[in-house]
Motif scaffolding. Sequence first.
Motif, PDB file in Angstrom:
ATOM      1  N   LYS A 131     135.341  34.191  -8.013  1.00 23.96           N
ATOM      2  CA  LYS A 131     134.893  34.824  -9.251  1.00 23.96           C
ATOM      3  C   LYS A 131     133.954  35.990  -8.960  1.00 23.96           C
ATOM      4  O   LYS A 131     134.091  37.069  -9.539  1.00 23.96           O
ATOM      5  CB  LYS A 131     134.199  33.776 -10.138  1.00 23.96           C
ATOM      6  N   SER A 132     133.004  35.795  -8.068  1.00 24.75           N
ATOM      7  CA  SER A 132     132.058  36.876  -7.778  1.00 24.75           C
ATOM      8  C   SER A 132     132.740  38.034  -7.037  1.00 24.75           C
ATOM      9  O   SER A 132     132.408  39.198  -7.278  1.00 24.75           O
ATOM     10  CB  SER A 132     130.855  36.365  -6.992  1.00 24.75           C
TER      11      SER A 132
ATOM     12  N   SER B  63     135.885  38.907  -7.493  1.00 25.77           N
ATOM     13  CA  SER B  63     136.645  39.573  -8.538  1.00 25.77           C
ATOM     14  C   SER B  63     135.742  40.480  -9.377  1.00 25.77           C
ATOM     15  O   SER B  63     136.112  41.624  -9.685  1.00 25.77           O
ATOM     16  CB  SER B  63     137.318  38.530  -9.430  1.00 25.77           C
ATOM     17  N   ASP B  64     134.566  39.993  -9.717  1.00 25.21           N
ATOM     18  CA  ASP B  64     133.620  40.797 -10.489  1.00 25.21           C
ATOM     19  C   ASP B  64     133.164  42.024  -9.704  1.00 25.21           C
ATOM     20  O   ASP B  64     133.021  43.118 -10.255  1.00 25.21           O
ATOM     21  CB  ASP B  64     132.397  39.966 -10.893  1.00 25.21           C
ATOM     22  N   ARG B  65     132.937  41.851  -8.409  1.00 23.11           N
ATOM     23  CA  ARG B  65     132.503  42.968  -7.573  1.00 23.11           C
ATOM     24  C   ARG B  65     133.609  44.008  -7.428  1.00 23.11           C
ATOM     25  O   ARG B  65     133.364  45.214  -7.500  1.00 23.11           O
ATOM     26  CB  ARG B  65     132.051  42.468  -6.201  1.00 23.11           C
TER      27      ARG B  65
ATOM     28  N   ALA C 221     135.926  44.548  -9.628  1.00 27.80           N
ATOM     29  CA  ALA C 221     135.994  45.198 -10.939  1.00 27.80           C
ATOM     30  C   ALA C 221     134.917  46.265 -11.075  1.00 27.80           C
ATOM     31  O   ALA C 221     135.128  47.293 -11.725  1.00 27.80           O
ATOM     32  CB  ALA C 221     135.852  44.173 -12.052  1.00 27.80           C
ATOM     33  N   ALA C 222     133.767  46.041 -10.451  1.00 23.47           N
ATOM     34  CA  ALA C 222     132.681  47.018 -10.492  1.00 23.47           C
ATOM     35  C   ALA C 222     132.900  48.148  -9.484  1.00 23.47           C
ATOM     36  O   ALA C 222     132.068  49.055  -9.402  1.00 23.47           O
ATOM     37  CB  ALA C 222     131.351  46.329 -10.218  1.00 23.47           C
TER      38      ALA C 222
ATOM     39  N   ARG D 131     142.716  41.737  -8.494  1.00 25.45           N
ATOM     40  CA  ARG D 131     141.596  40.821  -8.716  1.00 25.45           C
ATOM     41  C   ARG D 131     141.908  39.703  -9.689  1.00 25.45           C
ATOM     42  O   ARG D 131     141.065  38.845  -9.943  1.00 25.45           O
ATOM     43  CB  ARG D 131     140.359  41.587  -9.148  1.00 25.45           C
TER      44      ARG D 131
END
Length: 152
Positions: free
Chosen positions: A36-37, A39-41, A43-44, A79
């Motif tokens: 999850k983290s 994927s978030d990174r 996305a950023a 992601r």
Amino acid sequence: MTDFEPIEQLCRDLLLRTAAPERARLMRSIGREIRKSQSDRIAAQRDPEGAAFAPRRPKSDRGNKKGRLRQQKMFRKLRMAKSLKGGGNADEAWVGFGGRASRIASIHQAGMSDAPAPGQPKVRYARRILLGLTEAERQRILDLILAQLASR
């Protein structure tokens, strides 16, 4: 030597003393959390050190027009949960790409060359580190392990 090395060694020793099913549950939860983290990174549009990804290469042959695809973030399909997998067993926690996505991700991770479509010339892609642990993720892993050990 990092500040976490003594704590990591202690966690490693304590985890080896826990039962395999309990360890497997913990490793699966760590794998899911890190997926999850990551994927978030992604996305950023950041690498593990916090630097921005290299921008897309310019399309000089089409003038100044920007298509809809180029306005979107890179790696939005990579992601997704169907491509970026996370899990674990009693011995390890893992995060990685599966299927065709693994080939695309490895090309960008290493900055290699590939043809964008069949029949087109090869293009050298900029190195964009997709997977890697940040310091916050390392701390989160230690927190999860210590919370699991404290609840026993």
